[in-house]
Write a protein that holds these residues in place. Structure first.
Motif, PDB file in Angstrom:
ATOM      1  N   PHE A   1      -9.811   4.035  -1.898  1.00  0.00           N
ATOM      2  CA  PHE A   1      -8.435   3.500  -2.493  1.00  0.00           C
ATOM      3  C   PHE A   1      -8.347   3.317  -3.691  1.00  0.00           C
ATOM      4  CE2 PHE A   1      -5.951  -0.630  -3.401  1.00  0.00           C
ATOM      5  CZ  PHE A   1      -4.702   0.573  -3.114  1.00  0.00           C
ATOM      6  N   TRP A   2      -9.220   2.518  -4.364  1.00  0.00           N
ATOM      7  CA  TRP A   2      -9.209   2.301  -6.005  1.00  0.00           C
ATOM      8  C   TRP A   2      -9.795   3.580  -6.493  1.00  0.00           C
ATOM      9  CZ3 TRP A   2     -12.856   2.032  -9.641  1.00  0.00           C
ATOM     10  CH2 TRP A   2     -12.731   1.464 -11.198  1.00  0.00           C
TER      11      TRP A   2
ATOM     12  N   ALA B   1      -5.554   0.510   3.972  1.00  0.00           N
ATOM     13  CA  ALA B   1      -5.792   1.457   2.914  1.00  0.00           C
ATOM     14  C   ALA B   1      -6.114   2.658   3.444  1.00  0.00           C
ATOM     15  CB  ALA B   1      -7.103   1.053   1.949  1.00  0.00           C
TER      16      ALA B   1
ATOM     17  N   SER C   1      -4.438   7.091   3.221  1.00  0.00           N
ATOM     18  CA  SER C   1      -5.452   7.899   2.471  1.00  0.00           C
ATOM     19  C   SER C   1      -5.139   9.284   2.686  1.00  0.00           C
ATOM     20  CB  SER C   1      -6.719   7.940   2.894  1.00  0.00           C
ATOM     21  OG  SER C   1      -7.122   8.102   4.402  1.00  0.00           O
TER      22      SER C   1
ATOM     23  N   PHE D   1       0.885  -1.266   0.122  1.00  0.00           N
ATOM     24  CA  PHE D   1       0.049  -0.035  -0.006  1.00  0.00           C
ATOM     25  C   PHE D   1       0.902   1.091  -0.113  1.00  0.00           C
ATOM     26  CE2 PHE D   1      -3.454  -2.673   1.064  1.00  0.00           C
ATOM     27  CZ  PHE D   1      -4.533  -2.024   0.619  1.00  0.00           C
TER      28      PHE D   1
ATOM     29  N   THR E   1      -7.370   6.904  -4.899  1.00  0.00           N
ATOM     30  CA  THR E   1      -6.033   6.982  -5.077  1.00  0.00           C
ATOM     31  C   THR E   1      -5.238   6.261  -6.378  1.00  0.00           C
ATOM     32  OG1 THR E   1      -6.098   6.666  -2.542  1.00  0.00           O
ATOM     33  CG2 THR E   1      -4.086   5.915  -3.469  1.00  0.00           C
TER      34      THR E   1
ATOM     35  N   SER F   1     -10.021  -3.210  -3.270  1.00  0.00           N
ATOM     36  CA  SER F   1     -11.151  -2.325  -2.462  1.00  0.00           C
ATOM     37  C   SER F   1     -12.401  -3.107  -2.399  1.00  0.00           C
ATOM     38  CB  SER F   1     -11.323  -1.140  -3.370  1.00  0.00           C
ATOM     39  OG  SER F   1     -10.236  -0.232  -3.374  1.00  0.00           O
TER      40      SER F   1
ATOM     41  N   CYS G   1      -5.885  -3.346  -7.532  1.00  0.00           N
ATOM     42  CA  CYS G   1      -6.349  -2.607  -6.647  1.00  0.00           C
ATOM     43  C   CYS G   1      -7.662  -2.320  -6.563  1.00  0.00           C
ATOM     44  CB  CYS G   1      -5.993  -1.005  -6.745  1.00  0.00           C
ATOM     45  SG  CYS G   1      -4.131  -1.062  -6.385  1.00  0.00           S
TER      46      CYS G   1
END
Length: 466
Positions: A402-403, A236, A240, A62, A406, A441, A437
Motif C-alpha cells: 500500500f504505502w 488495502a 491493490s 482507500f 500505491t 501500512s 499512509c
C-alpha cells in the motif's frame, strides 16, 4: 518509391513496437480483474473489526487514495510529457526514468515480492473456494451431521496445475480474454454474496453489528488492536492494482493519449468496485454482525442454497485463475528479459521451437519459459500450502504494497514529472498524505504478522484439516 520508416508504419507505434490495441474497456477489464479479487471476501470481517462508522469510511478513504495516486501514476507512463514523452513499459521503468537508479532496486524488490505474495494469496483463496464446494455438498448430503474435514493441499495442487498450463501464454496483452472472463466471474460471486447478505437480513428482519465493531469481551484488548490493524491491511489489499497499472497502460492504443484513457478506466473501475465493496462488505456485516466470517462465501455463514454457494465459489476459482496470470505476467516478463540480456546466445533461453497443434495452427515453445514459469507456480503453491492463512496473508500483502507502491513512488514520480516546487502547498499536501499512509501500512503489517504468529502455534503444515 520511398520506404516508410518503421515508426511511421501503420502496424507499429511511435516506439517501433507492434501497435497497441487496448481500449478503455480492455483496460477496465484488466483493472477490475486485479481489483475485485479475493479481497472482497474479507471485507465483511474487516468491517466487523472497525464497526459501522470506521469500516465504510476507511473503505472510501482507500478508494479515493487508490484513484488519486493511480491518476498520478498514469501521467508517468511517458517521461517528461504525458502525451509525447518516452514510454515507460513497466512500473520499474517509470521509477528509473523519473527517480533514478538509486530508488529502482528498492522499488523492484518491493514490486516483485508483492506480485509473488499476491500469487500466493490467490492460490490460498482458490483452494479455500474449491474446498468449500466439496464441503457444502458434503454438508448437504449428510444433513449437516458430518463435519466434512479435509485438507486444502490437493486443491492447491490442482490450482497450480491449471496455472502452469496458462502461464505459457507468452505476452501480457494476449490475456485480455482471460481478464474479461475473470471480471465477469468477479461480478458473479460478488453479486451472489451481496444477494445472500440481503436475504439473510430480510430473514432476520434486522441489521446486525455495532458502531465500534467487535468489542473487548469476546476478544481481549490486544486482540482488538491487532485485528483492527489487520483489517486495514485487508482493505488495502482489496484495492491493490497500482503495481501493474503501467503494464496495463502499455497495452492501450493512442490516440487518445494513454494517460487520458487510463484515468477514465481507473475512475470507472474503482467507482464500480467500491460500490460492490460497500454493498458486499456492509451487507455481510449486517447479516452476521460481529460474527462475520473471515471469508464471506467459504466461512459457512451461509449454508443454503448450497447450489448457489457452489456457483459463487466456482466463479471465485475461475476469477482467480485469470487474476493470478494478470499479476504474475510482469514477474515472468522481468525474469525472461534479464535472462535474455545475460545469455543472449543460449539456445535454452532464446530459441523457440515450433509445436504444431493442428494443420493450420502452431505454437512457439521456449524451453526457458516452460521451465521458469512452471517453477514459479510450483514455488507459490508450496508456500501457500505452508501458510494457508487467508486473512493474515491478505493483510500482510495489502500492507506491504500500500504505502511504497500505491502511494510513495507515484507521489515522488509525479512531483518530478510536474516539477512541483519543494514546500509548495501541493508538495506539502501530497507528502502529508504519503506520511499518513505510511503509518497505516506499518500498523497493518504489525497486526497481520502477529495474526500469522498466532496461527502458526496451532497449525501443522501438510497435516491440518479444515
Amino acid at each position: 518509391m520511398a520506404v516508410l520508416p518503421i515508426n511511421d508504419a501503420p502496424s507499429f507505434d511511435d516506439d517501433g513496437r507492434p501497435k497497441r490495441t487496448g481500449t478503455f474497456w480492455t483496460a477496465s477489464a484488466h483493472i477490475i480483474t486485479a481489483v475485485i479479487g479475493s479481497g472482497v471476501l474479507s471485507l465483511a470481517w474487516a468491517i466487523a473489526q472497525l464497526g459501522w462508522i470506521a469500516g465504510p469510511s476507511v473503505m472510501l478513504l482507500f478508494a479515493f487514495i487508490g484513484y488519486y495516486t493511480s491518476c498520478l501514476l498514469a501521467d508517468c507512463y511517458r517521461s517528461s510529457d504525458p502525451v509525447n514523452g518516452k514510454r515507460n513499459y513497466t512500473y520499474m521503468h517509470a521509477v528509473r526514468s523519473l527517480l533514478g537508479r538509486g530508488q529502482t532496486t528498492a522499488c523492484g524488490v518491493l514490486q516483485y515480492v508483492n506480485l509473488i505474495g499476491i500469487s500466493i494469496g490467490y492460490t490460498i483463496a482458490s483452494s479455500i473456494s474449491m474446498m468449500a464446494v466439496k464441503r457444502s455438498n458434503c454438508f448437504h448430503s449428510s444433513g449437516g451431521k458430518n463435519p466434512c474435514h479435509m485438507s486444502s493441499n490437493p486443491f492447491m495442487v490442482s490450482f497450480g496445475v491449471m496455472e502452469i498450463i496458462l502461464s505459457q501464454i507468452p505476452d501480457f496483452d494476449q490475456i485480455w480474454w482471460l481478464s474479461t472472463v475473470a471480471a465477469v466471474m468477479s461480478f458473479t460471486y460478488s453479486t451472489i454474496g451481496l444477494g445472500l447478505g440481503i436475504a439473510k437480513v430480510a430473514e432476520t428482519g434486522s441489521f446486525k453489528g455495532t458502531v465500534s465493531g467487535i468489542s473487548v469481551g469476546p476478544i481481549n484488548e490486544s486482540q482488538k488492536i491487532w485485528r483492527t490493524f489487520q483489517a486495514l491491511g485487508d482493505i488495502a489489499f482489496a484495492y491493490s492494482f497500482s503495481i501493474i497499472l503501467i503494464e496495463i497502460q502499455d497495452t492501450i492504443r493512442c490516440p487518445p493519449s494513454e494517460a487520458k484513457t487510463m484515468k477514465k478506466a481507473t475512475g470507472f473501475s474503482i467507482a464500480l468496485t467500491t460500490i460492490f465493496y460497500m454493498l458486499c462488505g456492509c451487507m455481510g456485516y449486517a447479516a452476521f454482525g460481529n460474527d462475520a466470517p473471515g471469508n464471506l462465501l467459504t466461512g459457512f455463514g451461509f449454508y443454503n442454497p448450497f447450489w448457489l454457494l457452489d456457483v459463487a465459489n466456482v466463479a471465485i476459482v475461475v476469477h482467480l485463475v485469470g487474476a493470478y496470470q494478470v499479476f504474475s505476467q510482469p514477474v515472468f516478463a522481468f525474469v525472461e528479459k534479464k535472462a535474455a540480456q545475460a545469455w543472449p546466445d543460449s539456445p535454452f533461453i532464446t530459441k523457440h521451437h515450433k509445436l504444431s497443434i493442428s494443420s493450420s495452427r502452431s505454437y512457439n515453445v521456449n524451453l526457458f519459459r516452460l521451465v521458469w514459469r512452471s517453477l514459479f507456480v510450483c514455488f507459490t503453491t508450496v508456500v501457500a500450502m505452508l501458510l494457508p492463512f487467508f486473512n493474515d496473508v491478505v493483510g500482510i500483502i495489502g500492507a506491504l504494497q500500500f504505502w511504497p507502491l500505491t502511494v510513495y513512488f507515484p507521489v515522488q514520480m509525479y512531483i518530478v514529472q510536474k516539477k512541483i516546487p519543494k514546500w509548495s502547498l501541493k508538495w506539502v499536501c501530497v507528502q502529508t498524505m504519503s506520511m499518513g499512509c505510511l503509518l497505516i501500512s506499518f500498523a497493518a503489517v504489525v497486526g497481520s504478522v502477529i495474526g500469522v504468529m498466532l496461527d502458526l502455534k496451532v497449525y501443522k503444515p501438510f497435516k491440518t484439516m479444515y
